[in-house]
Scaffold this motif. Structure first.
Motif, PDB file in Angstrom:
ATOM      1  N   THR A   1       6.307  19.384   6.084  1.00 35.03           N
ATOM      2  CA  THR A   1       5.510  18.242   5.637  1.00 35.03           C
ATOM      3  C   THR A   1       4.160  18.275   6.345  1.00 35.03           C
ATOM      4  O   THR A   1       4.093  18.301   7.576  1.00 35.03           O
ATOM      5  CB  THR A   1       6.238  16.922   5.950  1.00 35.03           C
ATOM      6  OG1 THR A   1       7.507  16.933   5.314  1.00 35.03           O
ATOM      7  CG2 THR A   1       5.436  15.726   5.471  1.00 35.03           C
ATOM      8  N   ILE A   2       3.084  18.284   5.546  1.00 34.31           N
ATOM      9  CA  ILE A   2       1.738  18.304   6.130  1.00 34.31           C
ATOM     10  C   ILE A   2       0.944  17.047   5.793  1.00 34.31           C
ATOM     11  O   ILE A   2      -0.213  16.921   6.174  1.00 34.31           O
ATOM     12  CB  ILE A   2       0.941  19.547   5.681  1.00 34.31           C
ATOM     13  CG1 ILE A   2       0.739  19.549   4.173  1.00 34.31           C
ATOM     14  CG2 ILE A   2       1.605  20.817   6.181  1.00 34.31           C
ATOM     15  CD1 ILE A   2      -0.330  20.508   3.695  1.00 34.31           C
ATOM     16  N   GLY A   3       1.570  16.123   5.078  1.00 37.83           N
ATOM     17  CA  GLY A   3       0.862  14.897   4.742  1.00 37.83           C
ATOM     18  C   GLY A   3       1.568  14.121   3.664  1.00 37.83           C
ATOM     19  O   GLY A   3       2.741  14.366   3.362  1.00 37.83           O
ATOM     20  N   VAL A   4       0.820  13.177   3.097  1.00 37.29           N
ATOM     21  CA  VAL A   4       1.357  12.345   2.023  1.00 37.29           C
ATOM     22  C   VAL A   4       0.339  12.248   0.893  1.00 37.29           C
ATOM     23  O   VAL A   4      -0.849  12.453   1.092  1.00 37.29           O
ATOM     24  CB  VAL A   4       1.735  10.919   2.489  1.00 37.29           C
ATOM     25  CG1 VAL A   4       2.841  10.939   3.511  1.00 37.29           C
ATOM     26  CG2 VAL A   4       0.538  10.167   3.005  1.00 37.29           C
ATOM     27  N   ARG A   5       0.862  11.895  -0.247  1.00 38.65           N
ATOM     28  CA  ARG A   5       0.059  11.665  -1.446  1.00 38.65           C
ATOM     29  C   ARG A   5       0.522  10.345  -2.030  1.00 38.65           C
ATOM     30  O   ARG A   5       1.718  10.132  -2.211  1.00 38.65           O
ATOM     31  CB  ARG A   5       0.293  12.820  -2.420  1.00 38.65           C
ATOM     32  CG  ARG A   5      -0.376  12.706  -3.739  1.00 38.65           C
ATOM     33  CD  ARG A   5      -0.025  13.953  -4.593  1.00 38.65           C
ATOM     34  NE  ARG A   5      -0.280  13.725  -5.988  1.00 38.65           N
ATOM     35  CZ  ARG A   5      -1.465  13.864  -6.556  1.00 38.65           C
ATOM     36  NH1 ARG A   5      -2.497  14.233  -5.839  1.00 38.65           N
ATOM     37  NH2 ARG A   5      -1.618  13.631  -7.841  1.00 38.65           N
ATOM     38  N   LEU A   6      -0.424   9.438  -2.278  1.00 39.44           N
ATOM     39  CA  LEU A   6      -0.071   8.163  -2.869  1.00 39.44           C
ATOM     40  C   LEU A   6      -1.191   7.660  -3.748  1.00 39.44           C
ATOM     41  O   LEU A   6      -2.351   8.047  -3.571  1.00 39.44           O
ATOM     42  CB  LEU A   6       0.284   7.128  -1.796  1.00 39.44           C
ATOM     43  CG  LEU A   6      -0.816   6.647  -0.870  1.00 39.44           C
ATOM     44  CD1 LEU A   6      -0.739   5.137  -0.756  1.00 39.44           C
ATOM     45  CD2 LEU A   6      -0.623   7.244   0.504  1.00 39.44           C
ATOM     46  N   ALA A   7      -0.828   6.815  -4.698  1.00 42.09           N
ATOM     47  CA  ALA A   7      -1.824   6.245  -5.608  1.00 42.09           C
ATOM     48  C   ALA A   7      -2.745   5.333  -4.809  1.00 42.09           C
ATOM     49  O   ALA A   7      -2.290   4.428  -4.108  1.00 42.09           O
ATOM     50  CB  ALA A   7      -1.143   5.475  -6.725  1.00 42.09           C
ATOM     51  N   LEU A   8      -4.036   5.593  -4.903  1.00 39.79           N
ATOM     52  CA  LEU A   8      -5.025   4.806  -4.165  1.00 39.79           C
ATOM     53  C   LEU A   8      -4.911   3.333  -4.526  1.00 39.79           C
ATOM     54  O   LEU A   8      -4.972   2.465  -3.657  1.00 39.79           O
ATOM     55  CB  LEU A   8      -6.431   5.332  -4.465  1.00 39.79           C
ATOM     56  CG  LEU A   8      -7.589   4.673  -3.743  1.00 39.79           C
ATOM     57  CD1 LEU A   8      -7.453   4.861  -2.236  1.00 39.79           C
ATOM     58  CD2 LEU A   8      -8.905   5.253  -4.221  1.00 39.79           C
ATOM     59  N   ALA A   9      -4.698   3.043  -5.791  1.00 43.44           N
ATOM     60  CA  ALA A   9      -4.619   1.657  -6.250  1.00 43.44           C
ATOM     61  C   ALA A   9      -3.425   0.909  -5.666  1.00 43.44           C
ATOM     62  O   ALA A   9      -3.430  -0.317  -5.604  1.00 43.44           O
ATOM     63  CB  ALA A   9      -4.553   1.616  -7.775  1.00 43.44           C
ATOM     64  N   GLU A  10      -2.395   1.623  -5.217  1.00 44.46           N
ATOM     65  CA  GLU A  10      -1.197   0.974  -4.691  1.00 44.46           C
ATOM     66  C   GLU A  10      -1.269   0.695  -3.190  1.00 44.46           C
ATOM     67  O   GLU A  10      -0.436  -0.027  -2.661  1.00 44.46           O
ATOM     68  CB  GLU A  10       0.040   1.821  -4.998  1.00 44.46           C
ATOM     69  CG  GLU A  10       0.355   1.877  -6.480  1.00 44.46           C
ATOM     70  CD  GLU A  10       1.554   2.742  -6.796  1.00 44.46           C
ATOM     71  OE1 GLU A  10       2.328   3.072  -5.875  1.00 44.46           O
ATOM     72  OE2 GLU A  10       1.718   3.089  -7.974  1.00 44.46           O
ATOM     73  N   ALA A  11      -2.248   1.259  -2.506  1.00 45.07           N
ATOM     74  CA  ALA A  11      -2.371   1.048  -1.057  1.00 45.07           C
ATOM     75  C   ALA A  11      -3.284  -0.145  -0.812  1.00 45.07           C
ATOM     76  O   ALA A  11      -4.328  -0.268  -1.453  1.00 45.07           O
ATOM     77  CB  ALA A  11      -2.950   2.289  -0.399  1.00 45.07           C
ATOM     78  N   ASN A  12      -2.899  -1.018   0.118  1.00 44.91           N
ATOM     79  CA  ASN A  12      -3.822  -2.096   0.460  1.00 44.91           C
ATOM     80  C   ASN A  12      -4.858  -1.556   1.445  1.00 44.91           C
ATOM     81  O   ASN A  12      -4.660  -0.516   2.080  1.00 44.91           O
ATOM     82  CB  ASN A  12      -3.094  -3.343   0.973  1.00 44.91           C
ATOM     83  CG  ASN A  12      -2.540  -3.213   2.375  1.00 44.91           C
ATOM     84  OD1 ASN A  12      -3.142  -2.597   3.251  1.00 44.91           O
ATOM     85  ND2 ASN A  12      -1.385  -3.802   2.599  1.00 44.91           N
ATOM     86  N   GLY A  13      -5.969  -2.250   1.565  1.00 43.15           N
ATOM     87  CA  GLY A  13      -7.083  -1.758   2.374  1.00 43.15           C
ATOM     88  C   GLY A  13      -6.738  -1.518   3.828  1.00 43.15           C
ATOM     89  O   GLY A  13      -7.141  -0.506   4.415  1.00 43.15           O
ATOM     90  N   LYS A  14      -5.983  -2.417   4.432  1.00 34.35           N
ATOM     91  CA  LYS A  14      -5.630  -2.279   5.841  1.00 34.35           C
ATOM     92  C   LYS A  14      -4.754  -1.043   6.069  1.00 34.35           C
ATOM     93  O   LYS A  14      -4.981  -0.276   7.001  1.00 34.35           O
ATOM     94  CB  LYS A  14      -4.913  -3.544   6.319  1.00 34.35           C
ATOM     95  CG  LYS A  14      -4.652  -3.582   7.793  1.00 34.35           C
ATOM     96  CD  LYS A  14      -4.039  -4.914   8.201  1.00 34.35           C
ATOM     97  CE  LYS A  14      -3.756  -4.929   9.680  1.00 34.35           C
ATOM     98  NZ  LYS A  14      -3.168  -6.182  10.119  1.00 34.35           N
ATOM     99  N   ASP A  15      -3.768  -0.859   5.185  1.00 33.67           N
ATOM    100  CA  ASP A  15      -2.905   0.323   5.296  1.00 33.67           C
ATOM    101  C   ASP A  15      -3.698   1.601   5.084  1.00 33.67           C
ATOM    102  O   ASP A  15      -3.509   2.587   5.790  1.00 33.67           O
ATOM    103  CB  ASP A  15      -1.765   0.268   4.274  1.00 33.67           C
ATOM    104  CG  ASP A  15      -0.701  -0.755   4.627  1.00 33.67           C
ATOM    105  OD1 ASP A  15      -0.692  -1.230   5.786  1.00 33.67           O
ATOM    106  OD2 ASP A  15       0.114  -1.086   3.749  1.00 33.67           O
ATOM    107  N   LEU A  16      -4.608   1.579   4.092  1.00 28.91           N
ATOM    108  CA  LEU A  16      -5.425   2.758   3.825  1.00 28.91           C
ATOM    109  C   LEU A  16      -6.280   3.112   5.042  1.00 28.91           C
ATOM    110  O   LEU A  16      -6.360   4.275   5.432  1.00 28.91           O
ATOM    111  CB  LEU A  16      -6.311   2.549   2.597  1.00 28.91           C
ATOM    112  CG  LEU A  16      -7.203   3.736   2.262  1.00 28.91           C
ATOM    113  CD1 LEU A  16      -6.375   4.908   1.773  1.00 28.91           C
ATOM    114  CD2 LEU A  16      -8.249   3.347   1.243  1.00 28.91           C
ATOM    115  N   ASN A  17      -6.900   2.109   5.656  1.00 30.25           N
ATOM    116  CA  ASN A  17      -7.713   2.360   6.846  1.00 30.25           C
ATOM    117  C   ASN A  17      -6.889   3.030   7.942  1.00 30.25           C
ATOM    118  O   ASN A  17      -7.345   3.979   8.579  1.00 30.25           O
ATOM    119  CB  ASN A  17      -8.320   1.062   7.379  1.00 30.25           C
ATOM    120  CG  ASN A  17      -9.414   0.515   6.488  1.00 30.25           C
ATOM    121  OD1 ASN A  17      -9.929   1.204   5.613  1.00 30.25           O
ATOM    122  ND2 ASN A  17      -9.754  -0.734   6.695  1.00 30.25           N
ATOM    123  N   ALA A  18      -5.683   2.533   8.159  1.00 30.69           N
ATOM    124  CA  ALA A  18      -4.822   3.096   9.200  1.00 30.69           C
ATOM    125  C   ALA A  18      -4.414   4.530   8.857  1.00 30.69           C
ATOM    126  O   ALA A  18      -4.390   5.402   9.734  1.00 30.69           O
ATOM    127  CB  ALA A  18      -3.585   2.214   9.401  1.00 30.69           C
TER     128      ALA A  18
END
Length: 174
Positions: free
Chosen positions: A72-89
């Motif tokens: 595992t080298i990372g994650v992939r997720l829909a940008l629209a499904e992440a909230n801003g605070k989680d995305l920043n982290a």
């Protein structure tokens, strides 16, 4: 709903981050090492440590592990499904994973600011911390001219520091 503008803001706020393109995707890198990219389908891919990836997968139901040679080298997720605070982290974790160790350590140190006010901004905070000034008491040992001579410390930061010192009944050295 998180947007590409928020992704861009989170990534470019980190030291030495550059925006470019990688295989047709908007991509962000630090010293040539990619840490985040946005695919045309609206999914953000983040290069994370295995532990950070595992934690992100546990929190984000729609996230997928990014694998290379079975690891595992990372994650992939829909940008629209992440909230801003989680995305920043997540962006910060991906940046830390790919940034040179000294740069990441300096950023971590800047986050542990003692009693320096956040309102002075990150560049001023980093400049003060790199000069060994991590408290308002240590700020007071310097003159306004000395502070302004530091790269990253501008008039606004000095004004905020002077106000904080005045609130504590002290001032900058004359």
């Amino acid at each position: 709903m998180t947007t590409i503008a928020q992704l861009r803001k989170a990534a470019l706020a980190l030291p030495e981050t550059e925006e470019g393109r990688h295989f047709g995707m908007v991509a962000f890198s630090v010293r040539g090492k990619g840490f985040a990219s946005l695919a045309k389908d609206g999914c953000v891919q983040l290069r994370l440590s295995e532990d950070d990836a595992r934690a992100a997968l546990a929190v984000h139901a729609g996230a997928e592990a990014v694998l290379r040679s079975g690891a595992t080298i990372g994650v992939r997720l829909a940008l629209a499904e992440a909230n801003g605070k989680d995305l920043n982290a997540l962006v910060r974790a991906a940046w830390s994973n790919r940034a040179p160790k000294r740069l990441a350590a300096a950023m971590d140190a800047a986050d542990a600011t003692g009693d320096l006010p956040a309102a002075i901004g990150r560049p001023a905070t980093r400049a003060l911390l790199s000069a060994g000034i991590d408290t308002l008491e240590r700020v007071a040992r310097h003159s306004e001219a000395e502070l302004l001579a530091m790269h990253g410390v501008g008039p606004k930061a000095v004004r905020v520091l002077k106000e904080e010192l005045a609130g504590k009944g002290t001032a900058l050295r004359a």
